[in-house]
Write an enzyme that holds these catalytic residues in place. Structure first.
Site, mmCIF file in Angstrom:
data_model
loop_
_atom_site.group_PDB
_atom_site.id
_atom_site.type_symbol
_atom_site.label_atom_id
_atom_site.label_comp_id
_atom_site.label_asym_id
_atom_site.label_seq_id
_atom_site.Cartn_x
_atom_site.Cartn_y
_atom_site.Cartn_z
ATOM 1 N N THR A 125 -32.542 -21.916 12.794
ATOM 2 C CA THR A 125 -32.760 -20.430 12.420
ATOM 3 C C THR A 125 -33.966 -19.742 13.101
ATOM 4 O OG1 THR A 125 -31.759 -20.684 10.190
ATOM 5 C CG2 THR A 125 -33.154 -18.680 10.487
ATOM 6 N N LYS A 148 -29.167 -19.339 14.878
ATOM 7 C CA LYS A 148 -28.882 -18.237 13.751
ATOM 8 C C LYS A 148 -30.256 -17.086 13.766
ATOM 9 C CE LYS A 148 -28.117 -17.890 8.672
ATOM 10 N NZ LYS A 148 -27.392 -18.597 7.609
ATOM 11 N N LYS A 150 -32.048 -13.954 12.414
ATOM 12 C CA LYS A 150 -32.092 -12.906 11.285
ATOM 13 C C LYS A 150 -32.352 -11.618 11.890
ATOM 14 C CE LYS A 150 -32.120 -16.022 7.773
ATOM 15 N NZ LYS A 150 -31.161 -15.882 6.748
ATOM 16 N N ASP A 175 -27.373 -13.079 11.049
ATOM 17 C CA ASP A 175 -27.564 -12.821 9.737
ATOM 18 C C ASP A 175 -28.223 -11.587 9.167
ATOM 19 O OD1 ASP A 175 -27.632 -13.304 6.929
ATOM 20 O OD2 ASP A 175 -28.736 -15.139 7.198
ATOM 21 N N ASP A 224 -22.362 -14.099 2.318
ATOM 22 C CA ASP A 224 -23.289 -14.952 1.766
ATOM 23 C C ASP A 224 -23.671 -14.507 0.349
ATOM 24 O OD1 ASP A 224 -25.248 -16.866 0.886
ATOM 25 O OD2 ASP A 224 -26.544 -16.011 2.776
ATOM 26 N N LYS A 246 -23.491 -22.353 -0.605
ATOM 27 C CA LYS A 246 -24.619 -22.933 -0.468
ATOM 28 C C LYS A 246 -24.845 -23.424 -2.158
ATOM 29 C CE LYS A 246 -27.004 -19.685 2.065
ATOM 30 N NZ LYS A 246 -28.362 -18.385 2.221
ATOM 31 N N CYS A 274 -27.973 -23.330 3.113
ATOM 32 C CA CYS A 274 -29.136 -24.016 2.293
ATOM 33 C C CYS A 274 -29.953 -22.682 2.159
ATOM 34 C CB CYS A 274 -29.440 -25.160 3.162
ATOM 35 S SG CYS A 274 -30.493 -24.831 4.509
ATOM 36 N N ASP A 296 -25.310 -24.939 8.504
ATOM 37 C CA ASP A 296 -26.845 -24.256 8.569
ATOM 38 C C ASP A 296 -27.652 -24.997 7.607
ATOM 39 O OD1 ASP A 296 -28.791 -22.619 9.068
ATOM 40 O OD2 ASP A 296 -27.999 -21.055 7.564
ATOM 41 N N ASP A 298 -30.862 -26.235 8.140
ATOM 42 C CA ASP A 298 -31.763 -26.682 8.895
ATOM 43 C C ASP A 298 -33.274 -26.439 8.232
ATOM 44 O OD1 ASP A 298 -31.944 -24.166 8.649
ATOM 45 O OD2 ASP A 298 -32.611 -23.474 10.611
#
Length: 327
Positions: A125, A148, A150, A175, A224, A246, A274, A296, A298
């Site tokens: 991320t 990923k 943000k 994201d 999400d 998640k 996560c 995902d 990490d």
């Protein structure tokens, strides 16, 4: 049966600030449950999340309220009906899975019906920042299979373009963390497709994403914040092509596995996601990640240090957890 419960909170500093559309954090504040029985200890870790009305103190109190039932032998199946999905139930559920594995000698992945537990490749991320800062952060990571990004504010297209320029071959996921409007999304999605973005995660606010129904996005959309348990799956299937499962949202591995099975029946792609946490929180999510289109997980890579023993990472590849960690 003689079982005892121990529960505590822990703080794990991050290697740097973790910034998303809703704000920044510099540490992972987690809760840890330990269940001891017949010389075995089962552990679970979870992250209370203010976005869902949770606090560390509140989730600890929920677990303490379960103490008599847990110490009397509460099962995972009975747990599902006692407290709602969320961090407290996740920590307890995962501790029960681990305890069952330790007492029976049957690994958690086998008890979950998996034929094996394979290594998985995780996203890495990049926090929300200026286009230039995100590009510099991505440059040394350009050989990772997934990045990923943000996003969630003015300059989002420039951010993604800047990262794509320094990482031309990696697969990109963006994201929004609920930070876009529908007009933003309609404008940006074709440009993201041009930049070969593979997935856009939670662009709109949960509860305000009905506008996605009937709109053909040129990039796969992934729910999400809109997806916690099986209860939201039908609506998500009308609005998204993928879901992020998640453990903290689902309230543990038990419900997460049920979500996975139902999502596959509905034709949805899967991301195993996560919160930022230690390897103890990621270990049960490795079971969810088996066969998922995206992992995902990490969280430990974003910490200044991880717990010992932790998961073994080789670049973006995560190896299955040792029994000493979980499962």
């Amino acid at each position: 049966m003689s079982r005892s419960l121990a529960v505590r909170d822990e703080r794990w500093p991050l290697a740097g600030a973790f910034v998303i559309a809703r704000g920044a954090k510099t540490e992972a504040h987690v809760i840890v449950v330990e269940l001891s029985e017949a010389g075995a200890i089962g552990r679970g870790e979870a992250v209370p999340y203010a976005r869902y009305g949770e606090s560390v103190e509140g989730e600890l109190a929920k677990i303490e309220a379960l103490r008599p039932a847990l110490e009397a032998g509460l099962t995972r199946q009975a747990l599902q009906d006692l407290i709602p999905a969320g961090a407290a139930r996740n920590a307890v559920d995962c501790a029960l899975w681990d305890l069952e594995a330790k007492l029976s000698g049957v690994p958690a992945w086998r008890a979950a019906g998996r034929a094996r537990l394979d290594p998985v490749k995780t996203c890495y991320t990049i926090s929300l920042d200026t286009p230039q800062a995100m590009a510099e952060a991505a440059r040394p990571l350009a050989r990772r299979p997934f990045l990923k990004l943000k996003i969630g504010g003015p300059g989002d297209l420039d951010r993604v373009a800047a990262v794509r320029a320094v990482a031309p071959k990696t697969r990109l996921i963006v994201d929004g963390n609920e930070g876009l409007s529908f007009d933003d999304l309609v404008r940006l999605a074709p440009e993201f497709a041009r930049l070969d973005v593979k997935m856009i995660e939670q662009p709109l606010k949960a509860g305000e994403d009905a506008a996605l129904e009937g709109w053909a996005s040129p990039v796969t959309l992934c729910a999400d914040e809109s997806l916690h348990t099986r209860q939201e799956l039908a609506a998500c299937a009308r609005r998204y092509g993928a879901i992020n499962v998640k453990l903290d949202k689902a309230g543990g591995l038990t419900e997460a596995l049920a979500v996975v099975d139902e999502a596959r029946r509905l034709g949805l792609e899967l991301m195993a996601g996560c919160m930022v946490a230690t390897s103890l929180a990621m270990a049960p999510a490795m079971i969810v990640a088996q066969g998922a289109e995206v992992a995902d997980l990490d969280g430990p890579l974003l910490l200044a240090r991880d717990r010992e023993p932790g998961l073994v990472f080789d670049g973006s590849l995560i190896f299955p957890p040792p029994p000493e960690l979980w499962g």
